[in-house]
Design a protein around this motif. Structure first.
Motif, PDB file in Angstrom:
ATOM      1  N   SER A  13       7.602  41.179  20.331  1.00 32.05           N
ATOM      2  CA  SER A  13       8.557  40.613  20.907  1.00 32.05           C
ATOM      3  C   SER A  13       9.722  39.885  20.067  1.00 32.05           C
ATOM      4  N   SER A  14       9.155  38.963  19.152  1.00 31.34           N
ATOM      5  CA  SER A  14       9.884  38.021  18.720  1.00 31.34           C
ATOM      6  C   SER A  14       9.343  38.015  17.038  1.00 31.34           C
ATOM      7  N   GLY A  41      13.861  40.748  17.555  1.00 31.07           N
ATOM      8  CA  GLY A  41      13.261  41.657  18.764  1.00 31.07           C
ATOM      9  C   GLY A  41      14.126  42.723  19.135  1.00 31.07           C
ATOM     10  N   GLY A 207       5.148  40.144  26.726  1.00 26.47           N
ATOM     11  CA  GLY A 207       5.608  39.484  25.453  1.00 26.47           C
ATOM     12  C   GLY A 207       6.268  38.360  25.704  1.00 26.47           C
ATOM     13  N   THR A 210       9.808  41.050  26.332  1.00 27.39           N
ATOM     14  CA  THR A 210       9.584  42.344  26.763  1.00 27.39           C
ATOM     15  C   THR A 210       8.287  42.506  27.507  1.00 27.39           C
ATOM     16  N   SER A 228      12.801  44.318  30.167  1.00 26.95           N
ATOM     17  CA  SER A 228      13.048  43.325  28.996  1.00 26.95           C
ATOM     18  C   SER A 228      13.023  41.814  29.767  1.00 26.95           C
ATOM     19  N   GLY A 230      10.074  38.536  29.545  1.00 22.72           N
ATOM     20  CA  GLY A 230       8.960  37.946  29.200  1.00 22.72           C
ATOM     21  C   GLY A 230       8.541  36.580  29.065  1.00 22.72           C
TER      22      GLY A 230
END
Length: 372
Positions: A13-14, A41, A207, A210, A228, A230
């Motif tokens: 995610s990142s 991401g 995550g 997301t 989307s 998280g």
């Protein structure tokens, strides 16, 4: 590289993570090199900063290559659920006479199947279960006798345009040989024991920005959804409402106990500009739970959208760094989703972090593929 040594890339995610590893004693994964790069991401099936994706991959790749002492020329690339769709097909093959089934029969069954999808590329094809002459369902037919064999198979696909985009990215970072595989499928096979998949299971990876929700049956994904939202959104909520820096909000988030019936006397502490600052636990929990409730609603929507419904007793397995760190999160989700929820993470102690579930799942699948 040695046959059992593989290099994998995970689009988190990142963060983008590249690991080089191999199977060691008792099938435990041994990591020999790694590289990590922060990046923006993806959201709603698109990379947020596509023009910076190549440089982020190169940064992580250079780190891993520095430790490894050589160039990485081949990669297994985990494709996030937001870029994938799934299909289920029944494939049959006549064996002409009653025959003892061998691995080569199963390979031929999949290889000769005339399955293709316009504008899509197949990245995974795995069995949900097999059927023999007597129409009995089996998960491993090797050694069984039959004159006909069928498989209910799961296919994971990506859009042809997205495939072409990834191909351009991989070539741009100097990797001309790569294998695309579903990250959700890899995680499910890695973290859920085979016996717990034989009646179906739900796997959720939450995550930073997301969340993926998929159903796994046998070795095949039967449904694949994502949204989307998280754990990063929870951090953002704490930052905004409490007007505190990102790092302080992250610290505060990690201290929350969701099952705490907080009173006015209960506080959580966090560090802001070298000073310890207290916030009422009740307020912090309210902020966190408001966003978790939104995640719960999104999960329920995904489950409702599944084409292949699962019974109410099918267990949810939760991993990823978005929710798993909260104390009491499994109980809270169980109460709201009306299903048993189990938190899962890689088992070796040095890798026992839910944030590593995806990349180690990809590694586990890649080693299995290389070993065949």
């Amino acid at each position: 590289m040695a046959k059992t040594e593989v290099a994998v890339l995970d689009f988190g995610s990142s963060k983008i993570t590249i690991l080089v590893g191999q199977a060691s004693v008792n099938g435990i994964i041994k990591i020999v090199a790694s590289g990590v790069s922060d990046y923006a991401g993806f959201i709603n099936g698109k990379f947020i900063e596509p023009d910076k994706l190549s440089s982020a991959i190169i940064y992580a790749k250079n780190q891993a290559e520095h430790t490894l002492g050589r160039k990485i020329k081949r990669l297994y690339v985990g494709v996030p659920t937001e870029f994938c769709v799934n299909r289920i097909e029944k494939i049959s093959m006549n064996l002409n006479s009653r025959t003892k089934i061998k691995q080569k029969n199963l390979d031929k069954l999949f290889l000769n199947a005339p399955i293709s999808y316009e504008n899509f590329r197949i990245i995974n094809k795995t069995p949900i279960y097999y059927l023999l002459d007597d129409n009995n369902k089996v998960f491993n037919p090797i050694g069984c006798y039959s004159s006909l064999i069928s498989v209910l198979a799961s296919f994971v696909l990506i859009d042809e345009q997205f495939y072409n985009y990834l191909d351009k990215v991989m070539c741009g970072v100097g990797v001309y040989t790569y294998e695309l595989i579903s990250a959700a499928l890899c995680e499910s096979l890695y973290l859920i024991e085979p016996e717990n998949r034989q009646n179906g299971a739900i796997f959720i990876d939450c995550g930073f920005i997301t969340t993926s929700v998929n159903a796994i049956y046998g070795e095949g994904v039967t449904d694949l959804k994502s949204f989307s939202i998280g754990g990063g959104h929870i951090t953002g909520d704490l930052m905004e409402v409490l007007e505190i820096p990102f790092e302080s909000a992250e610290q505060l988030k990690r201290k929350a106990i969701l099952t705490l019936a907080a009173t006015d006397e209960d506080y959580y502490e966090t560090l802001i500009e070298n000073s310890i600052v207290k916030f009422k636990a009740r307020l912090v929990n309210e902020i966190i739970l408001a966003r978790i409730d939104e995640i719960v609603l999104a999960i329920e929507k995904c489950l409702d959208m599944f084409d292949n419904k699962l019974s109410d007793d099918v267990v949810i397995y939760l991993s990823g760094g978005g929710l798993n760190y909260f104390k009491g999160v499994a109980q809270y989700l169980e109460n709201n989703l009306n299903r048993v929820v189990k938190l899962v993470a890689p088992q070796p102690l040095q890798y026992n972090k839910p944030t590593l579930s995806s990349v180690l799942g990809i590694m586990h699948t890649a080693i299995s593929m290389e070993s065949k």
